[in-house]
Design a protein around this motif. Structure first.
Motif, mmCIF file in Angstrom:
data_model
loop_
_atom_site.group_PDB
_atom_site.id
_atom_site.type_symbol
_atom_site.label_atom_id
_atom_site.label_comp_id
_atom_site.label_asym_id
_atom_site.label_seq_id
_atom_site.Cartn_x
_atom_site.Cartn_y
_atom_site.Cartn_z
ATOM 1 N N ASP A 218 0.849 -1.130 -0.132
ATOM 2 C CA ASP A 218 -0.043 0.087 -0.089
ATOM 3 C C ASP A 218 0.894 1.004 0.005
ATOM 4 O O ASP A 218 1.919 1.513 -0.672
ATOM 5 N N LYS A 219 0.702 2.092 1.114
ATOM 6 C CA LYS A 219 1.293 3.501 0.982
ATOM 7 C C LYS A 219 2.559 3.320 1.966
ATOM 8 O O LYS A 219 3.290 4.281 2.256
ATOM 9 N N GLU A 220 2.996 2.205 2.636
ATOM 10 C CA GLU A 220 3.986 2.172 3.397
ATOM 11 C C GLU A 220 5.320 2.414 2.660
ATOM 12 O O GLU A 220 5.393 2.348 1.518
ATOM 13 N N CYS A 221 6.265 2.844 3.515
ATOM 14 C CA CYS A 221 7.682 3.313 2.807
ATOM 15 C C CYS A 221 8.646 2.366 3.148
ATOM 16 O O CYS A 221 9.881 3.018 3.754
ATOM 17 N N GLU A 222 8.696 1.096 3.535
ATOM 18 C CA GLU A 222 9.778 0.483 3.849
ATOM 19 C C GLU A 222 9.627 -1.159 3.216
ATOM 20 O O GLU A 222 8.370 -1.596 3.146
ATOM 21 N N SER A 223 10.484 -1.865 3.142
ATOM 22 C CA SER A 223 10.597 -3.100 3.096
ATOM 23 C C SER A 223 10.086 -4.038 4.302
ATOM 24 O O SER A 223 10.084 -3.387 5.340
ATOM 25 N N ARG A 224 9.345 -5.207 4.070
ATOM 26 C CA ARG A 224 8.881 -6.016 4.948
ATOM 27 C C ARG A 224 9.991 -7.182 5.081
ATOM 28 O O ARG A 224 10.116 -7.892 4.135
ATOM 29 N N LEU A 225 10.415 -7.173 6.399
ATOM 30 C CA LEU A 225 11.732 -8.367 6.679
ATOM 31 C C LEU A 225 11.107 -9.412 7.689
ATOM 32 O O LEU A 225 10.467 -9.086 8.666
ATOM 33 N N ASN A 226 11.611 -10.622 7.387
ATOM 34 C CA ASN A 226 11.416 -11.857 8.270
ATOM 35 C C ASN A 226 12.696 -12.224 8.459
ATOM 36 O O ASN A 226 13.323 -12.827 7.566
ATOM 37 N N ILE A 227 13.012 -12.347 9.741
ATOM 38 C CA ILE A 227 14.529 -12.448 10.114
ATOM 39 C C ILE A 227 14.487 -13.933 10.721
ATOM 40 O O ILE A 227 14.091 -14.145 11.973
ATOM 41 N N LEU A 228 15.617 -15.134 10.396
ATOM 42 C CA LEU A 228 15.776 -16.076 11.027
ATOM 43 C C LEU A 228 17.313 -16.220 11.412
ATOM 44 O O LEU A 228 17.961 -15.984 10.472
ATOM 45 N N THR A 229 17.500 -16.587 12.676
ATOM 46 C CA THR A 229 19.122 -16.569 13.113
ATOM 47 C C THR A 229 19.208 -17.917 13.620
ATOM 48 O O THR A 229 18.391 -18.683 14.357
ATOM 49 N N ILE A 230 20.346 -18.587 13.066
ATOM 50 C CA ILE A 230 20.682 -19.818 13.517
ATOM 51 C C ILE A 230 22.101 -19.779 14.372
ATOM 52 O O ILE A 230 23.004 -19.005 13.948
ATOM 53 N N SER A 231 22.036 -20.601 15.149
ATOM 54 C CA SER A 231 23.223 -20.772 16.226
ATOM 55 C C SER A 231 23.955 -22.121 15.864
ATOM 56 O O SER A 231 23.827 -22.793 15.055
ATOM 57 N N PRO A 232 25.265 -22.218 16.539
ATOM 58 C CA PRO A 232 26.154 -23.530 16.570
ATOM 59 C C PRO A 232 25.260 -24.688 16.757
ATOM 60 O O PRO A 232 24.474 -24.959 17.263
ATOM 61 N N GLY A 233 25.567 -25.627 15.622
ATOM 62 C CA GLY A 233 24.928 -26.907 15.643
ATOM 63 C C GLY A 233 23.835 -26.975 14.832
ATOM 64 O O GLY A 233 23.254 -28.081 14.488
ATOM 65 N N GLU A 234 23.249 -25.736 14.298
ATOM 66 C CA GLU A 234 22.283 -25.874 13.332
ATOM 67 C C GLU A 234 22.646 -25.702 11.904
ATOM 68 O O GLU A 234 23.704 -25.270 11.548
ATOM 69 N N THR A 235 21.630 -25.932 11.091
ATOM 70 C CA THR A 235 21.734 -25.780 9.457
ATOM 71 C C THR A 235 20.525 -24.878 8.930
ATOM 72 O O THR A 235 19.594 -25.204 9.299
ATOM 73 N N LEU A 236 20.992 -24.118 7.877
ATOM 74 C CA LEU A 236 19.933 -23.265 7.257
ATOM 75 C C LEU A 236 20.022 -23.806 5.893
ATOM 76 O O LEU A 236 21.070 -23.718 5.166
ATOM 77 N N PHE A 237 18.874 -24.017 5.418
ATOM 78 C CA PHE A 237 18.512 -24.217 3.807
ATOM 79 C C PHE A 237 17.580 -23.184 3.298
ATOM 80 O O PHE A 237 16.655 -22.692 4.113
ATOM 81 N N HIS A 238 17.923 -22.326 2.167
ATOM 82 C CA HIS A 238 16.937 -21.427 1.620
ATOM 83 C C HIS A 238 17.066 -21.578 -0.006
ATOM 84 O O HIS A 238 18.237 -21.736 -0.393
ATOM 85 N N THR A 239 16.004 -21.686 -0.595
ATOM 86 C CA THR A 239 15.924 -21.675 -2.061
ATOM 87 C C THR A 239 15.227 -20.395 -2.600
ATOM 88 O O THR A 239 15.670 -19.451 -2.315
ATOM 89 N N ASN A 240 14.049 -20.466 -3.198
ATOM 90 C CA ASN A 240 13.482 -19.355 -3.957
ATOM 91 C C ASN A 240 11.795 -19.137 -3.760
ATOM 92 O O ASN A 240 11.215 -19.118 -4.512
ATOM 93 N N SER A 241 11.709 -19.635 -2.349
ATOM 94 C CA SER A 241 10.241 -19.201 -1.935
ATOM 95 C C SER A 241 10.339 -18.551 -0.589
ATOM 96 O O SER A 241 11.041 -18.777 0.134
ATOM 97 N N TYR A 242 9.117 -17.737 -0.175
ATOM 98 C CA TYR A 242 9.148 -17.304 1.132
ATOM 99 C C TYR A 242 8.615 -18.515 1.954
ATOM 100 O O TYR A 242 7.715 -19.224 1.915
ATOM 101 N N LEU A 243 9.665 -18.853 3.028
ATOM 102 C CA LEU A 243 9.377 -19.899 3.890
ATOM 103 C C LEU A 243 8.449 -19.731 4.915
ATOM 104 O O LEU A 243 8.092 -20.612 5.879
ATOM 105 N N ARG A 244 8.753 -18.397 5.595
ATOM 106 C CA ARG A 244 8.269 -17.781 6.959
ATOM 107 C C ARG A 244 7.333 -16.679 6.639
ATOM 108 O O ARG A 244 6.457 -16.601 7.755
ATOM 109 N N SER A 245 7.579 -15.674 5.634
ATOM 110 C CA SER A 245 6.517 -14.700 5.658
ATOM 111 C C SER A 245 5.353 -15.099 4.749
ATOM 112 O O SER A 245 5.114 -15.907 3.715
ATOM 113 N N GLU A 246 4.025 -14.480 5.194
ATOM 114 C CA GLU A 246 3.063 -14.681 4.679
ATOM 115 C C GLU A 246 2.878 -13.744 3.524
ATOM 116 O O GLU A 246 2.074 -12.674 3.471
ATOM 117 N N GLU A 247 3.453 -14.157 2.213
ATOM 118 C CA GLU A 247 3.545 -13.400 1.217
ATOM 119 C C GLU A 247 2.938 -14.165 0.078
ATOM 120 O O GLU A 247 3.284 -15.081 -0.433
#
Length: 383
Positions: free
Chosen positions: A264-293
């Protein structure tokens, strides 16, 4: 003797350049003019972008978007002007490539739906800290990329974030600004990008290519978030950023940021942030996994789902060999992690692995599990 332009080449040029934004852009264009001109001749999407640019609505969307970028990041417009001048190609063609599907949205045309995309894996194990990435793009991009290692020093602070100095190395598509593939900067920021296809694009806002170009100046995670949020304007389209900082205190942390266009008329991007700590693994490809988009490009979503499914069939990667094996996977009939079928419209043009303990960046022109890296670059950062 003729050369097979579709053959995967074991070659990656690298340019070392220093100067103003325009100087650096001009050096990119001048040194890579041949590959840039060839890419503009064969780029599958450019004719549709030019058609959209030729309509009144498309031209207005182009001008509105260019004016927004000039207002926020005039230095990157000068940099792209330098590329165009150095390569002796039209500026508007390069800017259209940076607008991507936003120009089609402006002209009320259907967006291009190819299963384009990249895969990123972050491994965060003790003594084994890696960010691995396959760079996937339309087939015309194969052999049309290069490294740019730049040191930019300005007399006065530049752009909305008031930046005077930038020093980075980035993998670049021909004719494109640095920052939208795999990169690192002298502050120790290491990141990769996954394209995301939000349905509702925003002409007149900042294309993701320019926001990730600005990300190359970030010195902290807080600053990186500020750049991606881009308060005052916001993103025209979306992407996923996978990042870490080499110089951070304490445990290794990886962050994935899903960036979506403003609404709409908002003037900033919308961000969804995931942080992983030691012992964890992160996968990402080309779809919104957590954002309702709301998303478009069904073929890319199908490919993304297939690649994530392949990763789920592996044990959690513990080291570099596990990572190389996953990035090299070709078991899926259509949506391979390393897409190397000759008939595929989308190909993996290369793969990169950042070793955050050894502080190196290895680039592979073919499957990492079967090949030595084409080049291993040291990560040169401030002490």
């Amino acid at each position: 003797m003729s050369v097979d332009l579709e053959k995967r080449r074991n070659c990656i040029p690298i340019l070392y350049t220093k100067g103003t934004h325009y100087d650096v852009g001009y050096d990119m264009g001048r040194n890579f003019s041949g590959v840039i001109k060839n890419f503009l001749e064969i780029a599958e999407s450019l004719p549709e972008y030019l058609d959209a640019y030729g309509t009144p609505q498309g031209r207005k969307g182009y001008e509105d978007t260019l004016n927004s970028v000039k207002n926020s990041f005039p230095q990157y417009v000068r940099e792209l002007e330098g590329v165009a001048d150095g390569a002796a190609v039209p500026f508007h063609q390069l800017f259209l490539l940076h607008m991507d599907n936003v120009i089609l949205s402006a002209a009320n045309k259907n967006t291009i739906n190819y299963p384009t995309g990249c895969s990123t894996i972050c491994v965060n194990q003790k003594g084994n800290e890696f960010l691995g990435h396959t760079e996937d793009a339309l087939g015309s991009t194969l052999n049309h990329y290069y490294f740019v290692s730049a040191h930019i020093i300005s007399d006065e602070p530049q752009g909305k974030w008031r930046v005077k100095e930038e020093k980075f190395t980035s993998l670049c598509y021909a004719g494109h600004l640095p920052g939208y593939t795999m990169s690192y900067n002298h502050h120790g920021l290491v990141f990769s990008i996954n394209t995301l296809s939000a349905k509702n694009l925003k002409p007149g806002k900042i294309p993701r290519h320019f926001i990730t170009r600005a990300l190359l100046s970030a010195s902290t995670f807080e600053q990186a978030q500020k750049i991606l949020r881009d308060s005052g304007c916001g993103a025209a389209d979306g992407c996923s950023v996978n990042m870490t900082f080499l110089n951070q205190e304490g445990d290794r942390l990886f962050h994935n940021v899903e960036m979506a266009p403003c609404i709409d008329k908002e003037c900033e991007s919308r961000l969804n942030i995931l942080t992983i700590s030691p012992g964890e693994t992160l996968f990402h490809t080309n779809s919104y996994l957590r954002s309702e988009e709301e998303q478009s490009n069904e073929s890319m979503l199908e490919s993304s789902k297939a690649r994530l499914c392949v990763f789920s069939q592996y044990d959690k990667p513990k080291n570099g060999e596990d990572l190389k094996r996953m990035l090299s996977d070709t078991r899926h009939n259509c949506h391979r992690v390393f897409s190397d079928l000759k008939e595929a419209r989308v190909k993996t043009i290369c793969a990169g692995i950042f070793d955050l303990v050894g502080r190196t960046w290895s680039l592979y022109s073919d499957r990492p599990i079967d090949n030595d890296p084409l080049v291993v670059l040291p990560l040169d950062i401030k002490k």
